[in-house]
Design a protein around this motif. Structure first.
Motif, mmCIF file in Angstrom:
data_model
loop_
_atom_site.group_PDB
_atom_site.id
_atom_site.type_symbol
_atom_site.label_atom_id
_atom_site.label_comp_id
_atom_site.label_asym_id
_atom_site.label_seq_id
_atom_site.Cartn_x
_atom_site.Cartn_y
_atom_site.Cartn_z
ATOM 1 N N ILE A 1 0.858 -1.186 0.000
ATOM 2 C CA ILE A 1 0.000 0.000 0.000
ATOM 3 C C ILE A 1 0.894 1.234 0.000
ATOM 4 C CG2 ILE A 1 -1.717 1.315 1.317
ATOM 5 C CD1 ILE A 1 -2.747 -1.335 2.391
ATOM 6 N N GLY A 2 0.481 2.274 -0.681
ATOM 7 C CA GLY A 2 1.308 3.468 -0.721
ATOM 8 C C GLY A 2 0.548 4.693 -1.191
ATOM 9 N N THR A 3 1.267 5.797 -1.284
ATOM 10 C CA THR A 3 0.703 7.106 -1.612
ATOM 11 C C THR A 3 0.996 7.455 -3.065
ATOM 12 O OG1 THR A 3 0.995 7.835 0.670
ATOM 13 C CG2 THR A 3 0.716 9.545 -0.990
ATOM 14 N N LEU A 4 0.032 8.056 -3.734
ATOM 15 C CA LEU A 4 0.186 8.548 -5.100
ATOM 16 C C LEU A 4 0.354 10.059 -5.072
ATOM 17 C CD1 LEU A 4 -2.631 6.510 -6.897
ATOM 18 C CD2 LEU A 4 -0.175 6.017 -6.889
ATOM 19 N N ASP B 1 3.121 8.301 10.632
ATOM 20 C CA ASP B 1 4.322 9.125 10.778
ATOM 21 C C ASP B 1 5.243 8.952 9.579
ATOM 22 O OD1 ASP B 1 3.457 10.070 13.210
ATOM 23 O OD2 ASP B 1 4.478 8.519 14.372
ATOM 24 N N TYR B 2 5.398 7.719 9.125
ATOM 25 C CA TYR B 2 6.243 7.474 7.942
ATOM 26 C C TYR B 2 5.667 8.197 6.725
ATOM 27 C CZ TYR B 2 8.734 4.948 4.277
ATOM 28 O OH TYR B 2 9.514 4.614 3.181
ATOM 29 N N HIS B 3 4.354 8.101 6.541
ATOM 30 C CA HIS B 3 3.712 8.773 5.409
ATOM 31 C C HIS B 3 3.945 10.285 5.470
ATOM 32 C CE1 HIS B 3 0.614 10.362 2.760
ATOM 33 N NE2 HIS B 3 0.119 11.018 3.796
ATOM 34 N N ASN B 4 3.755 10.894 6.642
ATOM 35 C CA ASN B 4 3.919 12.336 6.765
ATOM 36 C C ASN B 4 5.363 12.763 6.513
ATOM 37 O OD1 ASN B 4 1.207 12.651 7.410
ATOM 38 N ND2 ASN B 4 1.560 12.464 9.607
ATOM 39 N N ASN B 5 6.328 12.000 7.038
ATOM 40 C CA ASN B 5 7.733 12.343 6.832
ATOM 41 C C ASN B 5 8.126 12.227 5.363
ATOM 42 O OD1 ASN B 5 8.148 12.835 9.568
ATOM 43 N ND2 ASN B 5 8.732 10.716 10.001
ATOM 44 N N ASP C 1 -7.463 20.747 -15.523
ATOM 45 C CA ASP C 1 -8.621 20.641 -16.421
ATOM 46 C C ASP C 1 -9.392 19.342 -16.210
ATOM 47 O OD1 ASP C 1 -7.943 23.081 -17.574
ATOM 48 O OD2 ASP C 1 -6.633 22.137 -19.059
ATOM 49 N N GLY C 2 -9.552 18.947 -14.968
ATOM 50 C CA GLY C 2 -10.327 17.752 -14.666
ATOM 51 C C GLY C 2 -9.602 16.451 -14.871
ATOM 52 N N VAL C 3 -8.347 16.502 -15.317
ATOM 53 C CA VAL C 3 -7.546 15.294 -15.540
ATOM 54 C C VAL C 3 -6.486 15.199 -14.450
ATOM 55 C CG1 VAL C 3 -6.020 14.058 -17.115
ATOM 56 C CG2 VAL C 3 -7.928 15.378 -18.020
ATOM 57 N N LEU C 4 -6.486 14.092 -13.747
ATOM 58 C CA LEU C 4 -5.520 13.868 -12.678
ATOM 59 C C LEU C 4 -4.304 13.143 -13.250
ATOM 60 C CD1 LEU C 4 -6.274 12.764 -9.092
ATOM 61 C CD2 LEU C 4 -4.551 11.529 -10.378
ATOM 62 N N GLU C 5 -3.122 13.706 -13.057
ATOM 63 C CA GLU C 5 -1.885 13.123 -13.578
ATOM 64 C C GLU C 5 -1.071 12.549 -12.421
ATOM 65 O OE1 GLU C 5 1.789 14.378 -16.600
ATOM 66 O OE2 GLU C 5 0.175 15.778 -16.123
ATOM 67 N N ILE C 6 -0.887 11.226 -12.427
ATOM 68 C CA ILE C 6 -0.152 10.528 -11.376
ATOM 69 C C ILE C 6 1.303 10.433 -11.814
ATOM 70 C CG2 ILE C 6 -0.038 8.449 -9.971
ATOM 71 C CD1 ILE C 6 -2.938 7.879 -10.801
ATOM 72 N N LYS C 7 2.195 11.135 -11.084
ATOM 73 C CA LYS C 7 3.581 11.254 -11.507
ATOM 74 C C LYS C 7 4.572 10.499 -10.629
ATOM 75 C CE LYS C 7 2.731 15.934 -13.287
ATOM 76 N NZ LYS C 7 3.138 17.370 -13.217
ATOM 77 N N ASN C 8 4.199 10.231 -9.377
ATOM 78 C CA ASN C 8 5.163 9.631 -8.456
ATOM 79 C C ASN C 8 4.409 8.837 -7.396
ATOM 80 O OD1 ASN C 8 7.674 9.058 -7.310
ATOM 81 N ND2 ASN C 8 8.398 11.150 -7.664
ATOM 82 N N SER C 9 5.166 8.061 -6.625
ATOM 83 C CA SER C 9 4.543 7.241 -5.583
ATOM 84 C C SER C 9 5.601 6.778 -4.597
ATOM 85 C CB SER C 9 3.838 6.027 -6.200
ATOM 86 O OG SER C 9 4.787 5.174 -6.821
ATOM 87 N N TYR C 10 5.156 6.361 -3.429
ATOM 88 C CA TYR C 10 6.032 5.700 -2.463
ATOM 89 C C TYR C 10 5.177 4.784 -1.589
ATOM 90 C CZ TYR C 10 4.420 9.470 0.676
ATOM 91 O OH TYR C 10 3.655 10.346 1.401
ATOM 92 N N ALA C 11 5.782 3.685 -1.178
ATOM 93 C CA ALA C 11 5.069 2.702 -0.352
ATOM 94 C C ALA C 11 5.019 3.169 1.097
ATOM 95 C CB ALA C 11 5.755 1.341 -0.444
ATOM 96 N N VAL C 12 3.958 2.797 1.799
ATOM 97 C CA VAL C 12 3.775 3.128 3.210
ATOM 98 C C VAL C 12 3.658 1.822 3.991
ATOM 99 C CG1 VAL C 12 2.311 4.270 4.911
ATOM 100 C CG2 VAL C 12 2.616 5.289 2.647
#
Length: 278
Positions: A41-44, A75-79, A50-61
């Motif tokens: 599981i992780g954060t995008l 805490d890990y996610h916030n850091n 213009d209504g289009v969401l562009e997913i450019k990066n990610s990291y696992a939590v």
């Protein structure tokens, strides 16, 4: 009798684009997951325009899933998010991802944690149930019974894979089952040049067919080609050759210096190993 009402997603229906680095990063996190973990599981991260969401990066939590509960390391996610903002302040949290086939019972709980409006839930089927790593994107819509909320439902939205030519070359290599080695900069440039020649040949063929009457003209294509040709900078042949040769020489110099650095690091590592043995 109470009536079950369905609240549709925002209109127009949102859509998302996904960069290949996110896909490969999720797969890499899945391969490197702890032995006891069934999924990642992780954060995008990305932007909305213009209504289009562009997913450019990610990291696992890091997370735990005891019984039917899900516990994220907040805490890990916030850091990680604060560190990312220092590097890419324009990329914000746009949702979260998980590996596995479709949504699960605890997905709504995690979705509530990413309380942006509306967060995207991205799923990557690392189990290859359909013979490929299918990727889907969802948003959460609500059901109500009378005046009270009843349930929530994940609804799939349109998802496009966005990549530039250099990313396409690397993606084509990594998609193959077996590869001897990754292409270096020159091989990648050669593959991109061959693809560019192929596209130019297709354009030549289309223009010739239109001129000879073998194909019907398309005004949109004609305007697009005219705009592209007008945007190309006009260089004299001598000036272009000088600029191109300087760029090639700079690339060779960087390649040579990186080779020297790798050699020096290898020598230092061997010397340290020998000193520890002695």
């Amino acid at each position: 009798m109470a009536v079950v009402e369905f609240f549709p997603p925002p209109s127009p229906m949102p859509s998302a684009t996904l960069h290949p680095v996110v896909r490969f990063n999720i797969c890499d996190c899945y391969v490197r997951r702890p032995d006891q973990a069934e999924r990642v599981i992780g954060t995008l991260l990305g932007s909305v325009s213009d209504g289009v969401l562009e997913i450019k990066n990610s990291y696992a939590v890091p997370h735990n899933e005891p019984a039917d509960q899900v516990a994220l390391d907040v805490d890990y996610h916030n850091n990680m998010y604060m560190c990312h903002l220092k590097v890419n302040p324009k990329e914000v949290t746009v949702g979260w991802f998980s590996t596995g086939f479709g949504v699960s019972g605890g997905s709504a709980l995690i979705h509530d944690f990413y309380n942006i409006l509306p967060p995207i839930h991205l799923t990557v089927d690392t189990g290859l149930r359909n013979g490929q790593a299918s990727i889907k994107a969802y948003i959460l819509v609500n059901l109500s019974l009378g005046d009270g909320p009843l349930a929530a439902q994940f609804q799939e939205i349109h998802l496009d894979l966005k990549m530039i030519e250099a990313e396409r070359v690397g993606s084509d290599v990594l998609k193959t089952t077996v590869t001897d080695k990754l292409p270096n900069d020159l091989e990648g440039m050669e593959a991109s040049t061959k693809r560019l020649y192929s596209l130019i040949d297709d354009i030549y063929k289309y223009v010739d067919d239109v001129v000879e009457g073998r194909a019907a003209p398309d005004n949109d294509i004609g305007r697009f080609l005219a705009n592209e040709l007008a945007s190309v900078l006009k260089f004299l042949q001598m000036i272009f050759d000088n600029v191109f040769n300087k760029i090639i020489q700079d690339n060779f110099a960087l390649f040579y210096l990186s080779s020297l650095i790798r050699t020096q690091l290898s020598i230092v590592e061997k010397l340290n190993t020998a000193a520890q043995i002695l």
